[in-house]
Design a protein around this motif. Structure first.
Motif, PDB file in Angstrom:
ATOM      1  N   PHE A   1       0.819  -1.226   0.000  1.00  0.00           N
ATOM      2  CA  PHE A   1       0.000   0.000   0.000  1.00  0.00           C
ATOM      3  C   PHE A   1       0.857   1.283   0.000  1.00  0.00           C
ATOM      4  O   PHE A   1       0.511   2.257  -0.692  1.00  0.00           O
ATOM      5  N   PRO A   2       1.986   1.306   0.729  1.00  0.00           N
ATOM      6  CA  PRO A   2       2.831   2.515   0.652  1.00  0.00           C
ATOM      7  C   PRO A   2       3.313   2.805  -0.771  1.00  0.00           C
ATOM      8  O   PRO A   2       3.440   3.978  -1.157  1.00  0.00           O
ATOM      9  N   ASP A   3       3.524   1.745  -1.562  1.00  0.00           N
ATOM     10  CA  ASP A   3       3.902   1.969  -2.974  1.00  0.00           C
ATOM     11  C   ASP A   3       2.721   2.553  -3.751  1.00  0.00           C
ATOM     12  O   ASP A   3       2.897   3.404  -4.631  1.00  0.00           O
ATOM     13  N   ASP A   4       1.508   2.084  -3.427  1.00  0.00           N
ATOM     14  CA  ASP A   4       0.316   2.642  -4.071  1.00  0.00           C
ATOM     15  C   ASP A   4       0.222   4.147  -3.747  1.00  0.00           C
ATOM     16  O   ASP A   4      -0.142   4.959  -4.595  1.00  0.00           O
ATOM     17  N   CYS A   5       0.563   4.477  -2.507  1.00  0.00           N
ATOM     18  CA  CYS A   5       0.523   5.901  -2.108  1.00  0.00           C
ATOM     19  C   CYS A   5       1.546   6.709  -2.902  1.00  0.00           C
ATOM     20  O   CYS A   5       1.263   7.835  -3.325  1.00  0.00           O
ATOM     21  N   LYS A   6       2.722   6.119  -3.121  1.00  0.00           N
ATOM     22  CA  LYS A   6       3.747   6.827  -3.916  1.00  0.00           C
ATOM     23  C   LYS A   6       3.268   7.003  -5.353  1.00  0.00           C
ATOM     24  O   LYS A   6       3.478   8.048  -5.968  1.00  0.00           O
TER      25      LYS A   6
END
Ligand SMILES: Cc1cc2nc3c(=O)[nH]c(=O)nc-3n(C[C@H](O)[C@H](O)[C@H](O)COP(=O)(O)O)c2cc1C
Length: 228
Positions: free
Chosen positions: A198-203
């Motif tokens: 999910f943090p990659d999705d945020c990026k």
């Protein structure tokens, strides 16, 4: 440069869709854009009521919806926007009810039924759809979600300008899976994905926001009854 985002999830504060939208808005803001987040579930509004007032020959064709409700001032502000980012959870293989209602009211007044007519929206602007969903990547095509995404992409593309898609799949649905019925899911895998993917999705959402505010706009798609 004004970038407007719309949260089509009733979970307004910290959940998947709004988190991605906030990241996208931060991306846009990092380029100096003015930003606004509209919480669709804070507003009382309906979808299109098929009054066809916007298609009346006697009426000025200005893309204004005749329905008066909480969405009216929002649609008014859309006229000044340079990019629209719409976020929705997938509910039963489609956008949430509020997102669908919003899309109908947003698009239909700009739709021209005249021959060779382009969208009535006065400018070409960037648009994006951000979808969050429980389903994992691997099954999206098999269960037909790709067609649903493509349909909305086409709709926004025709009315406003090229529409980018950002998908965040296999999302965390509960903060504590032990408190809810959830046997069908591997809670550890869900939690792990939330911390790792999910943090990659945020990026990706942040980068999307930067692109939305770049001012580089691709032409809108032609209406289906037009030559491309
Ligand atoms: C009424 C309802 C219907 C849902 N239907 C689907 C569905 O058809 N497919 C799917 O992948 N997820 C489905 N979900 C899960 C949500 O799409 C997913 O949890 C999403 O990330 C929630 O977004 P939010 O955290 O921003 O509220 C559904 C959730 C609800 C509450």
């Amino acid at each position: 440069m004004k970038v407007m985002a719309f949260n089509g999830s009733p979970r307004k504060k910290k959940w998947n869709t709004v988190t991605l939208l906030n990241n996208a808005l931060q991306g846009a803001h990092s380029t100096g854009a003015e930003i606004e987040l509209v919480q669709l579930y804070d507003l009382k509004f309906s979808g299109c009521i098929s009054c066809f007032s916007c298609k009346r020959l006697s009426r000025k064709k200005d893309g204004v919806c005749s329905v008066q409700d909480d969405l009216t001032p929002v649609l008014d502000r859309v006229k000044q926007a340079d990019a629209l980012i719409i976020g929705s959870p997938v509910y039963y293989g489609a956008e949430s009810a509020a997102t669908r209602a919003f899309l109908e009211r947003l698009c239909f007044p700009y739709l021209k039924y005249s021959k060779g007519g382009r969208s009535l929206f006065p400018r070409r602007i960037n648009t994006a759809m951000i979808y969050t969903m429980n389903a994992p990547d691997q099954i999206l095509q098999r269960i037909g979600y790709d067609r649903m995404f493509a349909m909305t992409q086409m709709t926004l593309g025709m009315h406003f300008g090229a529409c980018e898609l950002l998908l965040s799949s296999d999302t965390l649905q509960y903060s504590d899976y032990d408190k809810y019925e959830a046997e069908a899911f591997d809670k550890n895998a869900k939690r792990q994905r939330h911390t790792k993917v999910f943090p990659d999705d945020c990026k990706r959402a942040f980068a999307l926001g930067v692109r939305m505010a770049s001012g580089k706009v691709t032409d809108p798609m032609p209406m289906p009854w037009q030559e491309s």
